[in-house]
Design a protein around this motif. Structure first.
Motif, PDB file in Angstrom:
ATOM      1  N   ASN A  55      49.233  27.362  34.362  1.00 17.05           N
ATOM      2  CA  ASN A  55      49.317  28.775  34.769  1.00 17.05           C
ATOM      3  C   ASN A  55      50.321  29.521  33.885  1.00 17.05           C
ATOM      4  O   ASN A  55      51.432  29.831  34.288  1.00 17.05           O
ATOM      5  CB  ASN A  55      49.717  28.868  36.238  1.00 17.05           C
ATOM      6  CG  ASN A  55      49.642  30.292  36.762  1.00 17.05           C
ATOM      7  OD1 ASN A  55      49.062  31.177  36.127  1.00 17.05           O
ATOM      8  ND2 ASN A  55      50.222  30.522  37.934  1.00 17.05           N
ATOM      9  N   TRP A  73      39.673  29.582  30.733  1.00 11.56           N
ATOM     10  CA  TRP A  73      40.328  30.277  31.845  1.00 11.56           C
ATOM     11  C   TRP A  73      39.560  31.543  32.218  1.00 11.56           C
ATOM     12  O   TRP A  73      39.296  31.807  33.400  1.00 11.56           O
ATOM     13  CB  TRP A  73      41.774  30.621  31.476  1.00 11.56           C
ATOM     14  CG  TRP A  73      42.528  31.315  32.585  1.00 11.56           C
ATOM     15  CD1 TRP A  73      42.376  32.619  32.979  1.00 11.56           C
ATOM     16  CD2 TRP A  73      43.508  30.750  33.464  1.00 11.56           C
ATOM     17  NE1 TRP A  73      43.203  32.912  34.035  1.00 11.56           N
ATOM     18  CE2 TRP A  73      43.920  31.778  34.355  1.00 11.56           C
ATOM     19  CE3 TRP A  73      44.106  29.497  33.566  1.00 11.56           C
ATOM     20  CZ2 TRP A  73      44.881  31.570  35.342  1.00 11.56           C
ATOM     21  CZ3 TRP A  73      45.062  29.288  34.542  1.00 11.56           C
ATOM     22  CH2 TRP A  73      45.438  30.319  35.422  1.00 11.56           C
ATOM     23  N   GLN A  74      39.210  32.325  31.223  1.00 16.41           N
ATOM     24  CA  GLN A  74      38.600  33.630  31.481  1.00 16.41           C
ATOM     25  C   GLN A  74      37.214  33.513  32.110  1.00 16.41           C
ATOM     26  O   GLN A  74      36.779  34.424  32.815  1.00 16.41           O
ATOM     27  CB  GLN A  74      38.539  34.435  30.182  1.00 16.41           C
ATOM     28  CG  GLN A  74      39.932  34.830  29.687  1.00 16.41           C
ATOM     29  CD  GLN A  74      39.901  35.595  28.377  1.00 16.41           C
ATOM     30  OE1 GLN A  74      38.847  35.864  27.808  1.00 16.41           O
ATOM     31  NE2 GLN A  74      41.076  35.961  27.884  1.00 16.41           N
ATOM     32  N   ASN A 104      36.485  30.971  34.140  1.00 15.98           N
ATOM     33  CA  ASN A 104      36.667  30.080  35.297  1.00 15.98           C
ATOM     34  C   ASN A 104      36.033  28.714  35.061  1.00 15.98           C
ATOM     35  O   ASN A 104      35.381  28.140  35.936  1.00 15.98           O
ATOM     36  CB  ASN A 104      36.078  30.732  36.561  1.00 15.98           C
ATOM     37  CG  ASN A 104      36.614  30.085  37.834  1.00 15.98           C
ATOM     38  OD1 ASN A 104      37.729  29.563  37.846  1.00 15.98           O
ATOM     39  ND2 ASN A 104      35.816  30.092  38.888  1.00 15.98           N
ATOM     40  N   GLU A 128      50.585  32.374  30.196  1.00 11.78           N
ATOM     41  CA  GLU A 128      49.899  33.463  29.497  1.00 11.78           C
ATOM     42  C   GLU A 128      49.012  32.967  28.355  1.00 11.78           C
ATOM     43  O   GLU A 128      47.973  33.577  28.066  1.00 11.78           O
ATOM     44  CB  GLU A 128      50.925  34.474  28.959  1.00 11.78           C
ATOM     45  CG  GLU A 128      51.676  35.224  30.056  1.00 11.78           C
ATOM     46  CD  GLU A 128      50.739  35.897  31.047  1.00 11.78           C
ATOM     47  OE1 GLU A 128      49.762  36.541  30.603  1.00 11.78           O
ATOM     48  OE2 GLU A 128      50.957  35.751  32.263  1.00 11.78           O
ATOM     49  N   LYS A 156      45.807  31.449  29.816  1.00 15.49           N
ATOM     50  CA  LYS A 156      45.003  32.527  30.409  1.00 15.49           C
ATOM     51  C   LYS A 156      44.174  33.282  29.369  1.00 15.49           C
ATOM     52  O   LYS A 156      43.227  33.991  29.721  1.00 15.49           O
ATOM     53  CB  LYS A 156      45.906  33.494  31.167  1.00 15.49           C
ATOM     54  CG  LYS A 156      46.458  32.918  32.468  1.00 15.49           C
ATOM     55  CD  LYS A 156      47.369  33.902  33.178  1.00 15.49           C
ATOM     56  CE  LYS A 156      47.919  33.308  34.479  1.00 15.49           C
ATOM     57  NZ  LYS A 156      48.839  34.239  35.180  1.00 15.49           N
ATOM     58  N   LYS A 157      44.524  33.134  28.097  1.00 16.36           N
ATOM     59  CA  LYS A 157      43.762  33.791  27.031  1.00 16.36           C
ATOM     60  C   LYS A 157      42.575  32.953  26.567  1.00 16.36           C
ATOM     61  O   LYS A 157      41.732  33.432  25.809  1.00 16.36           O
ATOM     62  CB  LYS A 157      44.671  34.067  25.837  1.00 16.36           C
ATOM     63  CG  LYS A 157      45.748  35.110  26.096  1.00 16.36           C
ATOM     64  CD  LYS A 157      46.633  35.297  24.856  1.00 16.36           C
ATOM     65  CE  LYS A 157      47.734  36.324  25.125  1.00 16.36           C
ATOM     66  NZ  LYS A 157      48.627  36.484  23.946  1.00 16.36           N
TER      67      LYS A 157
END
Length: 317
Positions: free
Chosen positions: A268, A278-279, A281, A270, A273-274
């Motif tokens: 978790n 992640w984007q 799912n 940054e 998340k890119k």
């Protein structure tokens, strides 16, 4: 004189009868039938359909459980069995130590017919083999499917479960083929293990290479070394290779360590998340206890179920 000679002859005749009787008893004793098994430590003759069975290799225990093969004793000290093998924690089974350190005193008292070692107990092979015929049915990750097929059939031969082994393998292979139809267009993937807040990645022909070698996911990257402990990676590295799917193992969770950061907490950030995974799912937290501790047919069948659910969810969108 005559009486003396007669007495001697009677004694000699009696001795001969006893000796012949002993030979006949030896001839009448049935010879123990054996099966020759080729394994990772050589070739060993083991009893045919043995009754007192000790198992140290959890991957083998996984397969034996699927074949309903009775087991006498397993390691229970410091062992975190996955849910589907949790019954082996019970008093129904004799505790023979840890996965790494057998309790030789208990083993000797059991007088097992066969010991199935390998895995984490490989270093103990010679001592175990002094107690009872011992085989190491390790799975070769360079040839996963061929190896797990061979081991399943060998267990079927030893324990008279040939038909059950054929059925188990047929169902397993059918599940693989059905899932491969979906993975062929699913995109690139990366398999990582989180341990103590750090990450290691695994590619083809490695301990956790099943996703690539058998299921057919395209590797997001490759590594020159496929070591047992993986290749150390960072969030920056994962972003740079940008996998479309990220399959995650949490070692701390697998061994019951509640104090370390969870895999979800580590990922978790940054940078992760890119990533495309992640984007979209596409981060799948696998059943770590099953895969890390066990690793037989039931384990990989459960893994395929998890991945199938994730792919079906994606197709539904």
């Amino acid at each position: 004189m005559y009486s003396y000679i007669k007495a001697k002859l009677v004694i000699l005749f009696t001795v001969l009868l006893v000796l012949v009787g002993c030979d006949n008893k030896k001839e009448q004793q049935p010879s123990v039938k054996t099966v020759t098994i080729e394994h990772s430590q050589g070739k060993t003759e083991v009893p045919d359909n043995p009754k007192k069975v000790v198992v140290f290799n959890t991957a083998t225990l996984d397969i034996m459980d699927a074949l309903n093969i009775p087991v006498t004793a397993v390691p229970q000290s410091d062992v975190h069995y996955p849910t589907f093998l949790s019954k082996y924690d019970s008093k129904e089974y004799t505790n023979v130590g840890t996965l790494f350190e057998p309790n030789y005193e208990v083993l000797s008292s059991i007088q097992p017919d066969i010991i199935i070692a390998g895995g984490r107990a490989n270093d103990a092979y010679n001592k175990l083999n002094d107690i009872a015929p011992t085989i190491s049915l390790d799975i070769d990750y360079n040839n996963f499917l061929g190896s797990i097929t061979q081991r399943t059939r060998q267990l079927g031969d030893i324990f008279h479960k040939q038909n059950e082994a054929d059925k188990l393998l047929a169902d397993f292979n059918q599940k693989i083929e059905q899932l491969k139809q979906k993975t062929s267009t699913a995109g690139s993937a990366l398999v990582i293990m989180v341990n103590g807040g750090k990450m290691s990645a695994y590619s083809e022909k490695s301990r956790f290479g099943f996703v690539f070698d058998v299921l057919g996911f395209k590797p997001a990257t490759t590594f020159q070394e496929a070591g047992r402990h993986g290749n150390a990676v960072t969030s920056e590295f994962i972003l740079s290779v940008n996998p479309e799917w990220l399959f995650v193992l949490d070692r701390d969770n697998a061994i019951g360590n509640k104090e370390a950061q969870s895999a979800q907490q580590v990922l978790n950030n940054e940078l992760i998340k890119k990533t495309s995974a992640w984007q979209h799912n596409h981060i799948v937290y696998l059943d770590s206890t099953s895969i890390y501790i066990s690793g037989g047919i039931q384990t990989y069948s459960h893994l395929m179920d998890q991945i199938d659910v994730a792919l079906q969810t994606e197709l539904a969108h």
